[in-house]
Design a protein around this motif. Sequence first.
Motif, PDB file in Angstrom:
ATOM      1  N   LEU A 184     -28.335 -22.779 -14.433  1.00 14.14           N
ATOM      2  CA  LEU A 184     -29.724 -22.615 -14.867  1.00 14.14           C
ATOM      3  C   LEU A 184     -30.211 -23.951 -15.405  1.00 14.14           C
ATOM      4  O   LEU A 184     -29.439 -24.693 -16.006  1.00 14.14           O
ATOM      5  CB  LEU A 184     -29.812 -21.595 -16.001  1.00 14.14           C
ATOM      6  N   PHE A 185     -31.508 -24.210 -15.193  1.00 19.23           N
ATOM      7  CA  PHE A 185     -32.120 -25.435 -15.708  1.00 19.23           C
ATOM      8  C   PHE A 185     -33.206 -25.062 -16.710  1.00 19.23           C
ATOM      9  O   PHE A 185     -34.158 -24.360 -16.362  1.00 19.23           O
ATOM     10  CB  PHE A 185     -32.733 -26.240 -14.557  1.00 19.23           C
ATOM     11  N   VAL A 186     -33.051 -25.519 -17.957  1.00 18.83           N
ATOM     12  CA  VAL A 186     -34.050 -25.263 -18.985  1.00 18.83           C
ATOM     13  C   VAL A 186     -35.000 -26.463 -19.026  1.00 18.83           C
ATOM     14  O   VAL A 186     -34.577 -27.608 -18.821  1.00 18.83           O
ATOM     15  CB  VAL A 186     -33.389 -25.069 -20.363  1.00 18.83           C
ATOM     16  N   SER A 187     -36.301 -26.168 -19.244  1.00 21.64           N
ATOM     17  CA  SER A 187     -37.260 -27.284 -19.335  1.00 21.64           C
ATOM     18  C   SER A 187     -37.775 -27.401 -20.765  1.00 21.64           C
ATOM     19  O   SER A 187     -37.597 -26.482 -21.576  1.00 21.64           O
ATOM     20  CB  SER A 187     -38.456 -27.031 -18.412  1.00 21.64           C
ATOM     21  N   CYS A 202     -24.564 -22.033 -17.479  1.00 19.15           N
ATOM     22  CA  CYS A 202     -24.074 -21.128 -16.419  1.00 19.15           C
ATOM     23  C   CYS A 202     -23.335 -19.961 -17.045  1.00 19.15           C
ATOM     24  O   CYS A 202     -22.481 -20.152 -17.925  1.00 19.15           O
ATOM     25  CB  CYS A 202     -23.141 -21.904 -15.486  1.00 19.15           C
ATOM     26  N   LEU A 203     -23.679 -18.742 -16.620  1.00 20.92           N
ATOM     27  CA  LEU A 203     -22.973 -17.522 -17.022  1.00 20.92           C
ATOM     28  C   LEU A 203     -22.088 -17.114 -15.851  1.00 20.92           C
ATOM     29  O   LEU A 203     -22.584 -16.767 -14.773  1.00 20.92           O
ATOM     30  CB  LEU A 203     -23.985 -16.402 -17.331  1.00 20.92           C
ATOM     31  N   GLY A 241     -21.058 -23.412  -9.941  1.00 26.44           N
ATOM     32  CA  GLY A 241     -21.338 -23.061 -11.320  1.00 26.44           C
ATOM     33  C   GLY A 241     -21.104 -24.354 -12.098  1.00 26.44           C
ATOM     34  O   GLY A 241     -20.791 -25.408 -11.531  1.00 26.44           O
ATOM     35  N   LEU A 242     -21.241 -24.300 -13.411  1.00 24.16           N
ATOM     36  CA  LEU A 242     -21.141 -25.513 -14.231  1.00 24.16           C
ATOM     37  C   LEU A 242     -19.733 -25.598 -14.813  1.00 24.16           C
ATOM     38  O   LEU A 242     -19.286 -24.679 -15.510  1.00 24.16           O
ATOM     39  CB  LEU A 242     -22.179 -25.432 -15.348  1.00 24.16           C
ATOM     40  N   ILE A 243     -19.040 -26.690 -14.511  1.00 24.36           N
ATOM     41  CA  ILE A 243     -17.618 -26.773 -14.894  1.00 24.36           C
ATOM     42  C   ILE A 243     -17.360 -28.038 -15.716  1.00 24.36           C
ATOM     43  O   ILE A 243     -17.881 -29.112 -15.420  1.00 24.36           O
ATOM     44  CB  ILE A 243     -16.742 -26.741 -13.630  1.00 24.36           C
ATOM     45  N   PHE A 295     -23.888 -27.718 -20.592  1.00 31.30           N
ATOM     46  CA  PHE A 295     -23.946 -29.145 -20.893  1.00 31.30           C
ATOM     47  C   PHE A 295     -25.417 -29.518 -20.915  1.00 31.30           C
ATOM     48  O   PHE A 295     -26.099 -29.396 -19.880  1.00 31.30           O
ATOM     49  CB  PHE A 295     -23.222 -29.975 -19.834  1.00 31.30           C
ATOM     50  N   GLY A 296     -25.912 -29.862 -22.074  1.00 27.81           N
ATOM     51  CA  GLY A 296     -27.325 -30.248 -22.171  1.00 27.81           C
ATOM     52  C   GLY A 296     -28.212 -29.113 -21.689  1.00 27.81           C
ATOM     53  O   GLY A 296     -28.063 -27.962 -22.105  1.00 27.81           O
ATOM     54  N   SER A 297     -29.107 -29.394 -20.765  1.00 29.03           N
ATOM     55  CA  SER A 297     -30.078 -28.374 -20.328  1.00 29.03           C
ATOM     56  C   SER A 297     -29.638 -27.671 -19.055  1.00 29.03           C
ATOM     57  O   SER A 297     -30.450 -27.099 -18.328  1.00 29.03           O
ATOM     58  CB  SER A 297     -31.459 -29.021 -20.136  1.00 29.03           C
TER      59      SER A 297
END
Length: 432
Positions: free
Chosen positions: A404-407, A360-361, A215-217, A355-357
Motif C-alpha cells: 500500500l502507498f500512503v500519501s 503490507c498486510l 509484498g514488502l519484505i 517501511f516509511g509510506s
Amino acid sequence: MSLTLSNSREWMERAQDWMPGGVNSPVRAYKAVGGTPPWIKRGKGAYIWDEDENQYIDYVGSWGPMIVGHAHPEVVEAIQQTAALGTSYGAPTSNEVRIAQKINEFFPSIEMVRLVNSGTEATMSAIRLARAATKRDKIIKFSGCYHGHADSFLIAAGSGAMTFGVPSSPGVTSGTAADTLLAEYNDLEGVKELFAQNASQIAAVIIEPIPGNMGLIAPADGFLQGLRTLTEQEGALLIFDEVMTGFRVAPGGAQELCGVEPDLTTLGKVIGGGLPVGAYGGKRKWMELIAPSGPVYQAGTLSGNPLAVAAGMKTLELLQRDGFYEGLEAQCQKLEEGLRGNLKELDLPLQINRFGSMICLFFSEQPVVDFATAKQTDTKAFATYFQLMLEQGIFLPASQFEALFVSASHSDEDIARTVEANKKALAQVFQK
Ligand code: KE4
C-alpha cells in the motif's frame, strides 16, 4: 454493501475488443482478486472516483507516484504552465538539469543521471551499462524482485541443477535467460555460491533493496552490506532498483535507510509526479560511458519530456517542504498502529511490514522474509479481504504481492475509516 459498477463493467467489456485483457497493464485487470476493476474517472488528494461515481480512499496511488496526492494544485499548475509553452521539443531544456540536481540532493550516490520514460527503461539501461563497464555478460537478480518487463528480468529459477534462469514469459529467449542468474532475497550465501560458480562472469547484482513486489519484505541484518562487500570483491556492480522505494521508505530511499551505497540506482514513479519518467544514475565514471559521452548506446524521443519533468520537479520540491516527511510518517504510523490493533483485537496472527509510506498486510501466520515465505501467504483470503475493502470504499493494490502507498493527503479521518473497514473485513474473512 455491494458496489454499483455498471459503467465500469461496460467499459471493461468494451475494452476487451481493443486492448489485451482490456487494460494497459496486467495488474489492473484484477485477475488476482476477481471481479470488475473500477474504471477511474478522476482523483483529488487521497480520493479517486470511478465511472459510477463511487468514491474510494486510494492506497494504490498509481503504484507509488502520487505521494503528494492526486491533482495537487501546484503540480497541476506546473503542468498547465509548461504545456501552454509547448509539450516536447526533442532538444535539451533547462528543467532537465534542475531535476538532475534535485535527484542528487535526495540521492548523493547519483552524481550523474539519465532520464528515461519508465522504470523498465531505467533498469534495462542500467544492466546494459554494467555489462559494458565490466565487459561481463551475466547478471544476478532475486526471485520475487520485479524490475519491469525487459527480457533479462522475466526469468524464473531453473531446475535445481541449473544455476541460470529460464524464461518466465513466452518470447524471452533461452539465450537471454542463460545470462540471468537467480538468487533468493536475504540469502547472501546463495549469492556467494553464484559468484563462485560464475567467476569473473557476473556484471552486476540488481535488487529491490527493500522488495515491494512480493509484498514488502525487510532486508536481514547485514544482507545489503554483504552484497556491497561481495560485489566490490568480485568486480561486479551493485544496482539498487529504487523505482518503488525511492522517496518512499525514506527521502533518499533504501540506500539512505540502510546506509549502503550502490554503484547504480534506478528510479521512477515519484520523480514523474504521475507522468512518465524513469531514471538511472550513479558514479560519473560509470555514467560517462553512456552515449554520447561514451560508447554505451541508449536514447529516447521523450526522455526528459518537459511536462513530465515539470510534474516531477514540483513533486520533489513539495517533498522538501518543511514537515512533509514528518507529516507523512505520522499518518503511516497511525495506519500501522490501527491495523496492528485490529489484529490484536481479533486475535489474528497476520504479518504487517512497513517501511516509511509503504505498508503490507500479509495473510500469513509466519513472518514473510523471502519469496518462499511470501508464496505461502493465503492469496484466496487476501482476495476476499480485498473485495470487502473495495465495497467499503478502500482502494487497495489488487495483489497480495504489492504494498500500500500512503500519501501526504491521507487525513486522520481517512486513516480511521481505513482501520474501521479493515477490522470489518478481517472479521468477515475469518468469521470472528
Ligand atoms: P515501470 O516500467 O512499470 O515504470 O517500472 C517497472 C518497475 C521497476 N522496478 C520496480 C521495483 C517496480 O516496482 C516497477 C513497477 N512496479 C509495478 C508495481 N509493482 C508497476 C505496476 C504495473 O506493472 O502496472
